[in-house]
Design a protein around this motif. Structure first.
Motif, PDB file in Angstrom:
ATOM      1  N   THR A  66       0.824  -1.212   0.000  1.00  0.00           N
ATOM      2  CA  THR A  66       0.000   0.000   0.000  1.00  0.00           C
ATOM      3  C   THR A  66       0.855   1.258   0.000  1.00  0.00           C
ATOM      4  OG1 THR A  66      -0.151  -0.172   2.417  1.00  0.00           O
ATOM      5  CG2 THR A  66      -1.965  -1.088   1.148  1.00  0.00           C
ATOM      6  N   ALA A  67       2.017   1.192   0.645  1.00  0.00           N
ATOM      7  CA  ALA A  67       2.897   2.359   0.709  1.00  0.00           C
ATOM      8  C   ALA A  67       3.438   2.728  -0.663  1.00  0.00           C
ATOM      9  CB  ALA A  67       4.045   2.087   1.669  1.00  0.00           C
ATOM     10  N   THR A  75      -4.731   6.853  -0.534  1.00  0.00           N
ATOM     11  CA  THR A  75      -4.672   6.506   0.885  1.00  0.00           C
ATOM     12  C   THR A  75      -5.949   6.920   1.595  1.00  0.00           C
ATOM     13  OG1 THR A  75      -2.256   6.744   0.921  1.00  0.00           O
ATOM     14  CG2 THR A  75      -3.401   6.842   3.038  1.00  0.00           C
ATOM     15  N   GLN A 163       0.296   9.706   8.132  1.00  0.00           N
ATOM     16  CA  GLN A 163       0.632   8.443   8.782  1.00  0.00           C
ATOM     17  C   GLN A 163      -0.207   8.247  10.039  1.00  0.00           C
ATOM     18  OE1 GLN A 163       2.737   5.944   7.994  1.00  0.00           O
ATOM     19  NE2 GLN A 163       3.628   6.811   6.135  1.00  0.00           N
ATOM     20  N   ASP A 178      -1.472  -0.873   6.422  1.00  0.00           N
ATOM     21  CA  ASP A 178      -0.493   0.132   6.827  1.00  0.00           C
ATOM     22  C   ASP A 178       0.032   0.862   5.604  1.00  0.00           C
ATOM     23  OD1 ASP A 178       2.471  -0.804   6.023  1.00  0.00           O
ATOM     24  OD2 ASP A 178       1.272  -2.581   6.510  1.00  0.00           O
ATOM     25  N   ILE A 179       0.589   2.044   5.812  1.00  0.00           N
ATOM     26  CA  ILE A 179       1.228   2.783   4.717  1.00  0.00           C
ATOM     27  C   ILE A 179       2.688   3.073   5.055  1.00  0.00           C
ATOM     28  CG2 ILE A 179      -0.878   3.789   3.773  1.00  0.00           C
ATOM     29  CD1 ILE A 179      -0.234   6.359   5.341  1.00  0.00           C
TER      30      ILE A 179
END
Length: 311
Positions: A66-67, A75, A163, A178-179
Motif C-alpha cells: 500500500t505504501a 490513501t 501516517q 499500513d502505509i
C-alpha cells in the motif's frame, strides 16, 4: 418500479448481503481510479477487487504494498473503504439517510437490526448515532495524538499526520492495513506508538455494546442510582482482557529461549503484549512472526480463531 418491488421482496439478510456486494463494487471502482495510484504503478482489476474485499472485511491481506501503490488521494480512499467494515454498512447508511432527512422506517430498522445482530427494533437509530460518533471520535483523537507525535519521524507535518490518520483508522477498524511499507516494525522500540495503537485496537475490537455502556457509565448523572453493567458487558470485558494477559504470558514464556532470548524485559513485554493484542483481530505487527517457534505460532493461531468480541 420493478426493481423497487423486487427489493421489497428480499429478506433483511439478503439485502444486507446485496449492500455489501454493492460496497465491494463501489470500493473496487474507487480504488481503480487513476488518481488513487502513484505514477507508473501496475494495478489490475483483480488487485483492486482483492484489496476492496480485504478492506471491507477488515482482513488486512494485500497483494501489493500500500505504501508503494497508493497516492495520498488513494490513501484517503482506502481509509474511507475501511470504514465500511469497521463501522458497518448499515451504520454508514443510517448516517446518510439522516443527512438526507429520510425517515427511518420499519424496513430500515429491520436491516439495522440484522446488520448489528440485535434482537429488538427499539432504539436502533440512537444506537447507530452512538456507534458512528464513538468510532469517529476514537479515530480523530488517535489521529491528533499520533500525528503530533510522529513529527519526530517526518520532516513534513503533512506526512506525519497522514501516517497518524491512516494508522488511527486502521487500528480502530482493526483493518491491519499500513502505509509504512512494513506495518509497525519501524516502531518496534517506540512504546508510545505501540501503546496508542493497542488502545485503538482494543476500542475497535471489544464491541459496540461494551463501549456504549462504558460511555453511559462515564456520563451518567450524579444524582441517579449507581450504574449497573449488564452481564454481557461483564463477561465480555473479563474474557477479553483475560485472553490478552494469557496470550502475553504464553508468548513471553514460549519465546524466552528463542526470539526474546537477547531482548530486555521491556522489549520482551511489549513484543509479547502487542502480538497478543493484535493477533486477535488487529493484523498489525512489530516483528516478523515467522521468527516465532511453532509452539508460539500455534498459540497465535488459537487467538486468531477466538478473534475479537462479538457485537
Amino acid at each position: 418500479m420493478k426493481i423497487k418491488e423486487k427489493a421489497t421482496e428480499l429478506s433483511s439478510v439478503q439485502l444486507i448481503v446485496l449492500f455489501y456486494f454493492a460496497a465491494v463494487a463501489l470500493s473496487t471502482v474507487l480504488l481503480s481510479l487513476p488518481i488513487a495510484h502513484q505514477a507508473n504503478v501496475e494495478w489490475s482489476f483483480i488487485d483492486a477487487l482483492f484489496t476492496a474485499v480485504s478492506a471491507i472485511s477488515v482482513t488486512g491481506l494485500t497483494v501489493v504494498s500500500t505504501a508503494d501503490t497508493f497516492s495520498t488521494t488513494g490513501t484517503y480512499i482506502l481509509a474511507f473503504v475501511l470504514q465500511f467494515g469497521g463501522i458497518g454498512i448499515m451504520t454508514l447508511g443510517t448516517f446518510v439517510w439522516l443527512l438526507m432527512g429520510k425517515k427511518i422506517g420499519m424496513k430500515e430498522r429491520q436491516l439495522i437490526s440484522t446488520d448489528q445482530n440485535r434482537g429488538t427494533l427499539a432504539g436502533l437509530v440512537s444506537l447507530m448515532r452512538q456507534i458512528l460518533g464513538l468510532i469517529l471520535l476514537f479515530e480523530a483523537i488517535g489521529t491528533i495524538i499520533l500525528g503530533i507525535y510522529l513529527l519526530k519521524y517526518y520532516d513534513a507535518w503533512q506526512d506525519a499526520f497522514l501516517q497518524g490518520f491512516f494508522a488511527s483508522v486502521s487500528a480502530t477498524t482493526n483493518a491491519g492495513f499500513d502505509i509504512t511499507g512494513s506495518s509497525l516494525i519501524p516502531y518496534a522500540n517506540d512504546y508510545f506508538v505501540q501503546s496508542i495503537n493497542m488502545i485503538l485496537l482494543i476500542l475497535g475490537a471489544i464491541g459496540f455494546p461494551v463501549l456504549i455502556e462504558l460511555k453511559d457509565y462515564l456520563f451518567q448523572k450524579k444524582e441517579t442510582v449507581a450504574y449497573r453493567f449488564t452481564l454481557f458487558t461483564k463477561v465480555t470485558t473479563v474474557t477479553f482482557f483475560a485472553l490478552i494477559l494469557i496470550g502475553t504470558a504464553l508468548i513471553w514464556i514460549l519465546e524466552a529461549g528463542n526470539f526474546l532470548a537477547d531482548k530486555s524485559w521491556d522489549q520482551s513485554l511489549f513484543y509479547s503484549l502487542f502480538q497478543s493484542v493484535t493477533t486477535r483481530n488487529g493484523g498489525l505487527a512489530t516483528m516478523d512472526v515467522s521468527e516465532f517457534t511453532l509452539s508460539t505460532q500455534l498459540v497465535l493461531s488459537l487467538l486468531m480463531f477466538i478473534g475479537a468480541s462479538p457485537s
